[in-house]
Design a protein around this motif. Structure first.
Motif, PDB file in Angstrom:
ATOM      1  N   SER A 172      41.401  45.855  92.048  1.00  0.00           N
ATOM      2  CA  SER A 172      41.433  45.445  90.640  1.00  0.00           C
ATOM      3  C   SER A 172      40.033  45.463  90.033  1.00  0.00           C
ATOM      4  O   SER A 172      39.848  45.889  88.891  1.00  0.00           O
ATOM      5  CB  SER A 172      42.032  44.035  90.514  1.00  0.00           C
ATOM      6  N   GLN A 184      48.985  45.146  86.556  1.00  0.00           N
ATOM      7  CA  GLN A 184      49.379  44.554  87.836  1.00  0.00           C
ATOM      8  C   GLN A 184      50.469  45.388  88.508  1.00  0.00           C
ATOM      9  O   GLN A 184      50.414  45.641  89.717  1.00  0.00           O
ATOM     10  CB  GLN A 184      49.864  43.113  87.623  1.00  0.00           C
ATOM     11  N   ARG A 187      55.300  39.537  89.655  1.00  0.00           N
ATOM     12  CA  ARG A 187      55.591  40.911  89.222  1.00  0.00           C
ATOM     13  C   ARG A 187      56.710  41.530  90.057  1.00  0.00           C
ATOM     14  O   ARG A 187      57.446  42.387  89.582  1.00  0.00           O
ATOM     15  CB  ARG A 187      54.332  41.792  89.319  1.00  0.00           C
ATOM     16  N   PHE A 192      42.620  40.492  89.574  1.00  0.00           N
ATOM     17  CA  PHE A 192      44.037  40.834  89.521  1.00  0.00           C
ATOM     18  C   PHE A 192      44.800  39.870  88.615  1.00  0.00           C
ATOM     19  O   PHE A 192      45.689  40.272  87.867  1.00  0.00           O
ATOM     20  CB  PHE A 192      44.637  40.816  90.931  1.00  0.00           C
TER      21      PHE A 192
END
Length: 248
Positions: A147, A163, A77, A155
């Motif tokens: 999460s 995320q 990410r 996650f």
């Protein structure tokens, strides 16, 4: 009196047996009499296996599987795959981070780590008695816990948007706190190590096939630029790793 000639066939027979069975220097004579009989039509198959390239850098030294997968997802990410090239996952960034945390760098071997410890100013970065490996371990556990609490999912099972939102919370450092360290400090470490893993020499576990360098047209570790240094036009040079110069 014994006939010495009678021993010759036995000695010759023994030598032939040793030769044919490949017991020479403690090894198997592949390609010899036994090698041919053992492998036969599969000889090409064996050669193919021997020639197959194996990346021994892709082995975990610090993370367990859950930590590795979590790191891999978070790094992707921060440096996602797009139209310009591969992301952190394909580049093997999580392996780079794993190896760094397992190294003396991960335990701050060259840093002064004895007190007293004082809170640092914002311009000084994170001041802590924790080692980098400990900060990263706490941060990963924090990502997992947050999460679960926020989305009731792991996650790695969150959507990309979820995320990203989780990582933004950690970057801001206000909504969620870690025990023993700060989310901001962990995120800063995660981000810097992700970028390092994308662009470091492949010898260290990331930048797979030098794709990080290729996206930037970076030449890597060349032996010399003497023949090109005075050229006016942009030179696109095939990158080289430190490994390419081993033995030179």
């Amino acid at each position: 009196m014994a006939d010495t000639n009678s021993k010759q066939p036995k000695s010759s027979s023994r030598r032939e047996f040793l030769k044919n069975s490949g017991i020479a220097l403690g090894g198997l004579m592949v390609g010899g009499v036994l090698g041919g009989s053992l492998f036969g039509s599969k000889k090409a198959e064996v050669e193919k296996v021997v020639e197959k390239s194996v990346n021994y850098n892709q082995a975990l030294m610090f993370f367990n599987q859950e930590q590795f997968q979590l790191t891999e997802a978070a790094c992707e990410r921060i440096f996602p795959q797009d139209e310009h090239g591969p992301g952190a996952k394909e580049l093997g960034v999580a392996f780079y981070i794993d190896h760094q945390l397992a190294s003396p760098w991960g335990i701050n071997a060259k840093d002064y780590m004895t007190g007293p410890f004082y809170p640092g100013e914002p311009t000084q970065g994170m001041q802590t008695s924790l080692k980098r490996a400990e900060i990263f371990t706490l941060g990963l556990q924090g990502l997992a816990d947050y999460s679960k609490k926020k989305y009731n999912k792991r996650f790695t099972d969150l959507t990309e948007a979820e995320q990203d939102e989780t990582l933004k919370v950690f970057e801001a450092g206000k909504e969620y706190q870690l025990a023993g360290t700060s989310t901001t400090g962990f995120f800063s470490l995660l981000r810097s190590m992700t970028i390092e893993g994308v662009y470091a020499d492949p010898m260290y576990g990331g930048n797979k096939d030098m794709q990080g360098w290729k996206m930037r047209n970076y030449p890597g570790n060349q032996m010399s630029f003497a023949k090109d240094i005075e050229k006016d036009e942009f030179m696109k040079i095939e990158p080289k790793s430190l490994h390419d110069h081993m033995g030179h």
